[in-house]
Design a protein around this motif. Structure first.
Motif, PDB file in Angstrom:
ATOM      1  N   ARG A  54      62.898   2.028  12.093  1.00 54.64           N
ATOM      2  CA  ARG A  54      62.098   1.718  12.836  1.00 54.64           C
ATOM      3  C   ARG A  54      62.525   0.803  13.903  1.00 54.64           C
ATOM      4  NH1 ARG A  54      57.384   3.244  10.410  1.00 54.64           N
ATOM      5  NH2 ARG A  54      56.117   1.814  11.224  1.00 54.64           N
ATOM      6  N   SER A  55      61.763   0.853  15.293  1.00 58.18           N
ATOM      7  CA  SER A  55      61.970  -0.285  16.354  1.00 58.18           C
ATOM      8  C   SER A  55      60.754  -0.846  16.739  1.00 58.18           C
ATOM      9  CB  SER A  55      62.820   0.322  17.383  1.00 58.18           C
ATOM     10  OG  SER A  55      64.050   0.894  17.165  1.00 58.18           O
ATOM     11  N   VAL A  56      60.976  -2.001  17.040  1.00 56.54           N
ATOM     12  CA  VAL A  56      59.837  -2.990  17.508  1.00 56.54           C
ATOM     13  C   VAL A  56      60.256  -3.811  18.947  1.00 56.54           C
ATOM     14  CG1 VAL A  56      60.022  -4.652  15.919  1.00 56.54           C
ATOM     15  CG2 VAL A  56      58.045  -4.261  17.069  1.00 56.54           C
ATOM     16  N   ASP A  57      59.423  -3.856  19.893  1.00 57.09           N
ATOM     17  CA  ASP A  57      59.574  -4.804  20.964  1.00 57.09           C
ATOM     18  C   ASP A  57      58.795  -6.094  20.984  1.00 57.09           C
ATOM     19  OD1 ASP A  57      61.402  -2.926  22.329  1.00 57.09           O
ATOM     20  OD2 ASP A  57      59.778  -2.039  23.278  1.00 57.09           O
ATOM     21  N   VAL A  58      59.599  -7.032  20.843  1.00 57.09           N
ATOM     22  CA  VAL A  58      58.811  -8.522  20.529  1.00 57.09           C
ATOM     23  C   VAL A  58      59.250  -9.316  21.740  1.00 57.09           C
ATOM     24  CG1 VAL A  58      58.953  -8.360  18.130  1.00 57.09           C
ATOM     25  CG2 VAL A  58      60.888  -9.331  18.953  1.00 57.09           C
ATOM     26  N   PRO A  59      58.175 -10.042  22.115  1.00 57.43           N
ATOM     27  CA  PRO A  59      58.322 -11.101  23.049  1.00 57.43           C
ATOM     28  C   PRO A  59      59.312 -12.566  22.633  1.00 57.43           C
ATOM     29  CG  PRO A  59      56.087 -11.228  22.485  1.00 57.43           C
ATOM     30  CD  PRO A  59      56.787  -9.992  21.655  1.00 57.43           C
ATOM     31  N   LEU A  60      60.046 -13.038  23.629  1.00 59.73           N
ATOM     32  CA  LEU A  60      60.544 -13.993  23.335  1.00 59.73           C
ATOM     33  C   LEU A  60      59.851 -15.290  23.162  1.00 59.73           C
ATOM     34  CD1 LEU A  60      63.675 -12.896  25.220  1.00 59.73           C
ATOM     35  CD2 LEU A  60      64.257 -13.869  23.010  1.00 59.73           C
ATOM     36  N   VAL A  61      60.118 -16.239  22.485  1.00 57.52           N
ATOM     37  CA  VAL A  61      59.421 -17.364  22.283  1.00 57.52           C
ATOM     38  C   VAL A  61      59.843 -18.733  22.879  1.00 57.52           C
ATOM     39  CG1 VAL A  61      58.031 -18.988  20.479  1.00 57.52           C
ATOM     40  CG2 VAL A  61      58.042 -16.609  20.214  1.00 57.52           C
TER      41      VAL A  61
END
Length: 263
Positions: A176-183
């Motif tokens: 699985r893949s997911v795009d996550v925003p940088l904090v």
């Protein structure tokens, strides 16, 4: 107390080192469908979309992810392999499913971890595996190391195999893949105050309460602009609103990686 989630079921030598400081969520089973691993809030993908992704095994059992950076070198997390002999390690490439018999398997010749790796704080949580022979075949490709800079809010792609909810006892057999925003660093340090140290080798990313990495995703790639810019390392729980996932910054440990690649 919230649970600290290293992103894998720990090898026993490192587990005993970490127990005094952290309450860990680990998988007790050794079979692939018992390993604590997952992408939270992601979608199933074919390995063709992430051909650099490998799954790492100890004595045949899935334990972590990793990224193929040359045909004979894999970058993963130090906490995946610290205390484990190279002879027990194997990497599998070109496999969408953990049970995919068509995946290409390679044994590991050498394991490199930095002297700066701290088993308590996970500072410099990076390792390089030198393979006994090139990992090549269908749906297998290398990924370049990071030379990009980013801004908070930009997205990184994280990929791996595993659970879809924090309390699940089973992993997904499908990558699985997911795009996550940088904090922002300031925000991450503030959120982890009194919970953990965000060292100079770390950065944070997640969509609070929705998207994150988790146990077993350890060592897996965080990709920005088609470059390996991060390594899944740790976090407080998984997908929790106030605790983003913590990654090793490839740029911060680049000198170690480059040195290991030359050996």
């Amino acid at each position: 107390m919230r649970l600290l989630s290293l992103r894998l079921p720990l090898p026993l030598p490192l587990l005993f080192l970490l127990l005094p400081m952290f309450l860990l969520r680990i998988a007790t089973g050794r079979a692939a469908n018992d390993v604590g691993a997952r992408i939270v809030g992601g979608i199933p993908v074919d390995i063709r979309s992430v051909p650099y992704l490998i799954n790492l095994r100890i004595s045949g059992n899935f334990i972590c992810g990793g990224a193929l950076v040359t045909p004979t070198h894999v970058v993963t997390a130090a906490h995946c392999v610290k205390g484990v002999s190279a002879s027990r390690l194997q990497v599998v490439g070109g496999a969408t499913l953990l049970t995919d018999a068509t995946g290409v398997r390679r044994s590991v010749a050498k394991v490199f971890t930095p002297k700066a790796f701290n088993t308590r704080t996970l500072h410099s949580d990076v390792a390089v595996l030198k393979l006994k022979s090139p990992l090549e075949g269908n749906n297998i490709a290398t990924i370049p190391l990071c030379n990009s800079s980013w801004q908070p809010g930009e997205l990184i792609k994280v990929s791996g195999w595993g659970k879809t909810t924090e309390g699940s006892k089973r992993v997904s057999q499908h990558v699985r893949s997911v795009d996550v925003p940088l904090v922002s660093r300031k925000s991450c340090i503030s959120q982890y105050k009194m919970r953990g140290t965000i060292s100079s080798t770390m950065f944070c990313a997640s969509l609070p309460g929705i998207k994150d990495a988790c146990e077993g995703d350890s060592g897996g790639p965080a990709v920005y602009q088609n470059q390996l810019c991060g390594i899944v390392s740790w976090g407080m729980g998984c997908g929790r609103r106030n605790f983003p996932g913590v990654y090793t910054s490839v740029k911060s440990v680049r000198s170690f990686i480059d040195k290991a690649l030359s050996k």
